[in-house]
Design a protein around this motif. Structure first.
Motif, short mmCIF file in Angstrom:
data_model
loop_
_atom_site.label_atom_id
_atom_site.label_comp_id
_atom_site.label_asym_id
_atom_site.label_seq_id
_atom_site.Cartn_x
_atom_site.Cartn_y
_atom_site.Cartn_z
N ILE A 71 47.40 37.38 33.37
CA ILE A 71 47.69 36.16 34.79
C ILE A 71 49.28 35.80 34.02
O ILE A 71 50.29 36.02 35.16
N GLU A 72 49.62 35.71 33.17
CA GLU A 72 51.15 35.41 33.02
C GLU A 72 51.87 36.85 33.09
O GLU A 72 53.68 36.63 33.84
N GLY A 74 51.61 38.48 35.05
CA GLY A 74 51.31 39.24 36.76
C GLY A 74 50.39 40.06 37.06
O GLY A 74 50.38 41.02 38.41
N LYS A 75 49.76 40.39 36.11
CA LYS A 75 48.97 41.28 36.74
C LYS A 75 47.38 41.11 37.49
O LYS A 75 46.55 41.51 38.26
N LEU A 76 47.81 39.85 37.12
CA LEU A 76 45.90 39.21 38.11
C LEU A 76 46.36 37.80 38.23
O LEU A 76 47.73 37.16 37.64
N SER A 77 45.33 37.33 39.29
CA SER A 77 46.35 35.69 39.99
C SER A 77 44.68 35.48 39.34
O SER A 77 43.40 35.55 39.58
N LEU A 78 45.03 34.12 39.58
CA LEU A 78 43.69 33.26 39.49
C LEU A 78 43.24 32.81 40.91
O LEU A 78 42.04 31.97 40.43
N SER A 79 43.87 33.53 41.51
CA SER A 79 42.71 33.65 43.24
C SER A 79 42.32 34.58 43.20
O SER A 79 41.24 34.81 43.95
N LYS A 80 41.82 35.16 41.82
CA LYS A 80 41.53 36.74 42.37
C LYS A 80 39.78 36.30 42.32
O LYS A 80 39.24 35.31 41.61
N SER A 110 36.30 32.31 42.35
CA SER A 110 37.32 32.88 41.94
C SER A 110 37.77 33.09 40.39
O SER A 110 37.30 32.17 39.68
N GLU A 112 39.85 31.39 38.69
CA GLU A 112 39.81 29.68 38.13
C GLU A 112 39.31 28.99 38.07
O GLU A 112 39.31 28.16 37.09
#
Length: 392
Positions: A71-72, A74-80, A110, A112
């Motif tokens: 996540i940090e 930028g390779k992954l999003s909490l909204s994935k 999600s 998250e």
């Protein structure tokens, strides 16, 4: 060779502290107990810190840390959105599957919410869904876990699954490594740590029949009992007993603790609270340097500067038993030198070694305050001439 540089006497006098008496005693029935003061790097208690042991659900800290790193970066999003595979649900639901988030087959969730399910609810199902969502398979994700463990210096650990489920000894950790992992989550990802760790409860899933929301409480035994408690993760299996990796911060001083091998749920609560209280009450910490403060300098070989300033990477303090009297610590800078150029600004190149009067040494990282490039042709020629003159 290893260079030790004693700081100027004025600095030592300015940091006078009470001389430690013998370390205050602490007895615990836990098979393993470890307590680390992050303000100084001091180990306040070490009972089997390097003994390999099954982590149980404390392994989920690594599953979470892999997600945090992605996540940090930028390779992954909490909204994935992740899909709960029917086979995964089949394996990880019901009483025999341990702690659960109460996911449903083919449910879209999600990342998250899954992370809350892992951290707060200790969901075995949530851990495997995240592993499959990120790595494709749990086995592939375990490879990522081990790569990150190596990066973090967790030399005594191996991960073969994402949730710490017993696997005939394939997955094992040490208390020291769990403390390193906890420190990484706290220091490398402070916003994500605050968002996910320390939540008192989380609601997910529906009860059968009535369809009521299911709210489960965080099992963290020091939340609400220790001031400043905000993490991290419990664990329990028949093989591992009851364990806990926890952290709390009081007045800018943060402790990380690990206990393992306790016989009951209640003993985990009692020993965790007792150990953390002992860490804050039986020991005290005295600040030495603020973050980014200049501490000294180191010699540089073949650089465009002869020395590099050394600064504190983070606030530096010394820890010693409460109530001791008289004395002062000895401060030295240690590095393998002279350092070789090039050196990047912020690169760790040395340590501050603080020795308390009882002979205990506490080591804190020092980083380069400025970048040092390699010397050019004429610079190297001039350095060579100076060396020749020095040899004459």
């Amino acid at each position: 060779m290893n260079r030790l540089r004693t700081l100027v006497a004025a600095t030592a006098l300015a940091t006078t502290i009470a001389a430690p008496a013998a370390a205050p005693p602490f007895e615990t029935p836990a098979r393993v107990a470890y307590l680390l003061d992050l303000s100084s790097g001091a180990e306040l208690l070490n009972k089997g810190a390097d003994t390999p042991m099954p982590p149980a659900s404390m392994a989920k800290m690594m599953t979470t840390e892999v997600a945090f790193e992605l996540i940090e970066s930028g390779k992954l999003s909490l909204s994935k959105t992740c899909t709960v595979q029917p086979a995964t649900w089949q394996k990880w639901h019901g009483p025999a599957a341990g702690s659960t988030m109460f996911l449903s087959p083919n449910e879209q969730v999600s990342l998250e919410n899954l992370l809350h399910g892992i951290v707060t609810l200790s969901g075995n199902d949530a851990s495997v869904v995240v592993a499959e969502c990120i790595g494709g398979t749990e086995q592939a994700f375990a490879t990522q876990m081990n790569a990150l463990a190596k990066k973090l210096g967790m030399t005594g650990s191996r991960f073969c699954n994402s949730n710490g489920w017993p696997d005939e000894g394939c997955t094992f950790v040490t208390a020291r490594d769990l403390a390193k992992l906890a420190r990484a989550s706290i220091e490398r990802h402070p916003k994500l740590y605050k968002q996910f760790y320390g939540q008192p409860s989380f609601t997910w899933g529906k009860t059968l029949g009535s369809g009521q929301d299911i709210t489960q409480a965080n099992r963290n035994p020091i939340l609400g009992k220790i001031q400043g408690a905000d993490g991290l993760k419990t664990g329990h299996t028949e093989e591992a007993g009851y364990g806990f990796t926890g952290s709390a911060e009081q007045n800018g001083r943060r402790l990380i603790m690990v206990v393992a091998g306790l016989p009951t749920y209640n003993s985990r609560i009692e020993e965790s609270v007792k150990l953390m209280n002992w860490g804050f009450n039986a020991w005290q910490s005295k600040p030495l340097y603020a973050a980014n403060a200049a501490v000294g300098s180191a010699e540089v070989q073949l650089g465009d500067a002869a020395t590099v300033p050394l600064v504190a990477e983070r606030p530096i303090a010394v820890t010693y038993p409460a109530g001791a009297v008289g004395g002062e610590p000895k401060l030295k800078i240690a590095y393998q030198g002279p350092l070789k150029a090039p050196i990047a600004k912020g690169q760790q190149v040395a340590e501050l070694v603080v020795t308390t009067p009882d002979g205990t040494a506490q080591r804190m990282p020092l980083v380069a305050g400025e970048a040092v490039g390699e010397a050019g042709f004429f610079g190297r020629l001039w350095l060579g001439l100076k060396q020749l003159v020095g040899m004459a």
